[in-house]
Design a protein around this motif. Structure first.
Motif, mmCIF file in Angstrom:
data_model
loop_
_atom_site.group_PDB
_atom_site.id
_atom_site.type_symbol
_atom_site.label_atom_id
_atom_site.label_comp_id
_atom_site.label_asym_id
_atom_site.label_seq_id
_atom_site.Cartn_x
_atom_site.Cartn_y
_atom_site.Cartn_z
ATOM 1 N N PHE A 9 55.022 23.914 33.244
ATOM 2 C CA PHE A 9 54.833 23.587 34.656
ATOM 3 C C PHE A 9 55.058 24.822 35.526
ATOM 4 O O PHE A 9 54.349 25.032 36.517
ATOM 5 C CB PHE A 9 55.790 22.465 35.075
ATOM 6 N N ALA A 10 56.054 25.644 35.160
ATOM 7 C CA ALA A 10 56.367 26.832 35.955
ATOM 8 C C ALA A 10 55.203 27.818 35.933
ATOM 9 O O ALA A 10 54.830 28.371 36.977
ATOM 10 C CB ALA A 10 57.639 27.493 35.421
ATOM 11 N N ILE A 11 54.626 28.051 34.760
ATOM 12 C CA ILE A 11 53.500 28.987 34.656
ATOM 13 C C ILE A 11 52.316 28.488 35.471
ATOM 14 O O ILE A 11 51.668 29.253 36.202
ATOM 15 C CB ILE A 11 53.108 29.196 33.181
ATOM 16 N N ALA A 12 52.008 27.189 35.358
ATOM 17 C CA ALA A 12 50.887 26.621 36.111
ATOM 18 C C ALA A 12 51.126 26.744 37.618
ATOM 19 O O ALA A 12 50.218 27.124 38.379
ATOM 20 C CB ALA A 12 50.685 25.158 35.724
ATOM 21 N N ALA A 13 52.352 26.451 38.056
ATOM 22 C CA ALA A 13 52.673 26.545 39.487
ATOM 23 C C ALA A 13 52.600 27.989 39.964
ATOM 24 O O ALA A 13 52.071 28.279 41.046
ATOM 25 C CB ALA A 13 54.061 25.959 39.756
ATOM 26 N N GLY A 18 50.355 32.364 42.997
ATOM 27 C CA GLY A 18 49.830 33.722 42.993
ATOM 28 C C GLY A 18 48.429 33.788 43.570
ATOM 29 O O GLY A 18 48.101 34.695 44.349
ATOM 30 N N LEU A 19 47.579 32.822 43.219
ATOM 31 C CA LEU A 19 46.227 32.780 43.766
ATOM 32 C C LEU A 19 46.258 32.502 45.268
ATOM 33 O O LEU A 19 45.479 33.092 46.032
ATOM 34 C CB LEU A 19 45.410 31.704 43.043
ATOM 35 N N GLY A 20 47.157 31.632 45.686
ATOM 36 C CA GLY A 20 47.296 31.366 47.118
ATOM 37 C C GLY A 20 47.738 32.600 47.879
ATOM 38 O O GLY A 20 47.225 32.893 48.969
ATOM 39 N N ALA A 21 48.687 33.342 47.299
ATOM 40 C CA ALA A 21 49.165 34.573 47.941
ATOM 41 C C ALA A 21 48.053 35.612 47.997
ATOM 42 O O ALA A 21 47.901 36.329 48.998
ATOM 43 C CB ALA A 21 50.370 35.117 47.179
ATOM 44 N N PHE A 22 47.259 35.704 46.925
ATOM 45 C CA PHE A 22 46.167 36.681 46.868
ATOM 46 C C PHE A 22 45.110 36.387 47.928
ATOM 47 O O PHE A 22 44.661 37.285 48.644
ATOM 48 C CB PHE A 22 45.545 36.682 45.482
ATOM 49 N N THR A 23 44.697 35.118 48.033
ATOM 50 C CA THR A 23 43.679 34.768 49.022
ATOM 51 C C THR A 23 44.203 34.935 50.449
ATOM 52 O O THR A 23 43.450 35.310 51.353
ATOM 53 C CB THR A 23 43.199 33.324 48.807
ATOM 54 N N ALA A 24 45.500 34.675 50.648
ATOM 55 C CA ALA A 24 46.080 34.882 51.983
ATOM 56 C C ALA A 24 46.096 36.367 52.331
ATOM 57 O O ALA A 24 45.820 36.761 53.469
ATOM 58 C CB ALA A 24 47.494 34.297 52.042
ATOM 59 N N TRP A 25 46.432 37.203 51.348
ATOM 60 C CA TRP A 25 46.466 38.656 51.575
ATOM 61 C C TRP A 25 45.081 39.203 51.890
ATOM 62 O O TRP A 25 44.934 40.087 52.731
ATOM 63 C CB TRP A 25 47.043 39.346 50.353
ATOM 64 N N ARG A 26 44.072 38.659 51.219
ATOM 65 C CA ARG A 26 42.705 39.093 51.491
ATOM 66 C C ARG A 26 42.234 38.636 52.867
ATOM 67 O O ARG A 26 41.333 39.260 53.453
ATOM 68 C CB ARG A 26 41.754 38.535 50.418
ATOM 69 N N GLY A 27 42.843 37.585 53.373
ATOM 70 C CA GLY A 27 42.535 37.123 54.727
ATOM 71 C C GLY A 27 41.216 36.401 54.857
ATOM 72 O O GLY A 27 40.679 36.278 55.959
ATOM 73 N N LYS A 28 40.685 35.914 53.741
ATOM 74 C CA LYS A 28 39.399 35.223 53.789
ATOM 75 C C LYS A 28 39.571 33.794 53.269
ATOM 76 O O LYS A 28 40.289 33.549 52.305
ATOM 77 C CB LYS A 28 38.367 35.957 52.924
ATOM 78 N N LYS A 29 38.908 32.866 53.943
ATOM 79 C CA LYS A 29 38.926 31.460 53.531
ATOM 80 C C LYS A 29 40.361 30.976 53.324
ATOM 81 O O LYS A 29 40.815 30.730 52.202
ATOM 82 C CB LYS A 29 38.095 31.265 52.259
ATOM 83 N N THR A 30 41.079 30.835 54.424
ATOM 84 C CA THR A 30 42.489 30.434 54.353
ATOM 85 C C THR A 30 42.667 29.062 53.702
ATOM 86 O O THR A 30 43.763 28.738 53.246
ATOM 87 C CB THR A 30 43.106 30.416 55.758
ATOM 88 N N GLY A 31 41.602 28.263 53.675
ATOM 89 C CA GLY A 31 41.696 26.966 53.024
ATOM 90 C C GLY A 31 42.086 27.078 51.563
ATOM 91 O O GLY A 31 42.816 26.219 51.039
#
Length: 263
Positions: A9-13, A18-31
């Motif tokens: 569960f920890a690895i999946a979470a 990590g993907l959420g942090a990456f997309t937020a850092w890129r600043g595109k498609k905040t959804g």
């Protein structure tokens, strides 16, 4: 659900966070940032619920179990902060901090069993711990921001950045106060008194007053930013002593009723 399932569960979470942090850092498609982070929270929380059911008690007794909650609330605090102020780096910081606490639990797990002392069988026990863990997560995020502003930011500190520290502290302080109140009610039910200046309670009071000093300092001297941030860091050090440092103080051994989480 046993502790052996935790790593899956920890690895999946962590992948989702990590993907959420990456997309937020890129600043595109905040959804996508919201979606991945919420999915990670759901996965992690599903383990907590399953573990809760298997233990037949709230998983809040040992230090490992409190780290479990802290690992959950850090991304939640990061998501709330990101939603409110759109700081693209906050999800990355919350992800890294959660990773640290999860790794500690993986490589140095605590004893997890069904044993629960009578004082912890109170209905006030779960809300008290949950509220405190959320407060610690918010105040931890404020501390990370303070460290960044004091030592890593090269340009002049902007007001909106200090306001972020203030807002995180306000929320964390409010939940800390609520945690102290629920703890007082719990203590009255379990031991017959609201407050007894137990070593843990003494450090909790010191931590509460330290954050109160920060708030008053910011309101009274809003232009003195660096001294305020130093006060914030000192407050967080006191918080660490209140959270787990008290367990290792000789003065608390055999005296404090709060050192059960080492057993």
């Amino acid at each position: 659900m046993s502790w052996e399932h935790f790593i899956l569960f920890a690895i999946a979470a962590l992948i989702c966070w990590g993907l959420g942090a990456f997309t937020a850092w890129r600043g595109k498609k905040t959804g996508w940032s919201y979606g991945f982070t919420i999915l990670g929270l759901a996965i992690f929380f599903s383990f907590i619920i399953g573990f809760w059911l298997s233990l037949e008690r709230p998983p809040m007794r040992t230090m490992g179990e409190t780290r479990l909650w802290y690992s959950f609330f850090l991304p939640l605090a990061g998501l709330i902060t990101y939603s409110r102020w759109k700081y693209k780096w906050i999800l990355s910081f919350s992800f890294i901090l959660s990773l640290v606490f999860i790794c500690i639990n993986i490589f140095k797990p605590e004893i997890h069993n069904k044993t629960l002392m009578p004082a912890l069988q109170s209905p006030w026990f779960p809300p008290h711990v949950i509220v405190y863990m959320f407060a610690y997560a918010m105040l931890g995020a404020a501390t990370v921001m303070a460290i960044y502003l004091l030592w890593f930011k090269k340009k002049t500190i902007e007001r909106k950045e200090v306001d972020l520290c203030d807002n995180l502290t306000y929320v964390g302080f409010a939940f800390m106060t609520l945690g102290m109140l629920t703890g007082a009610v719990w203590a009255k039910e379990a031991w017959g008194h609201y407050w007894a200046w137990d070593p843990k309670e003494t450090w909790a009071a010191a931590t509460w007053f330290a954050y109160l000093i920060y708030i008053h300092f910011r309101l009274g001297k809003p232009l003195q930013v660096r001294p305020a941030l130093i006060i914030l860091l000192v407050s967080f050090v006191l918080l660490q002593m209140c959270w787990y440092g008290i367990n290792y103080l000789p003065s608390a051994q055999g005296v404090s009723v709060h050192i059960y989480n080492l057993n």
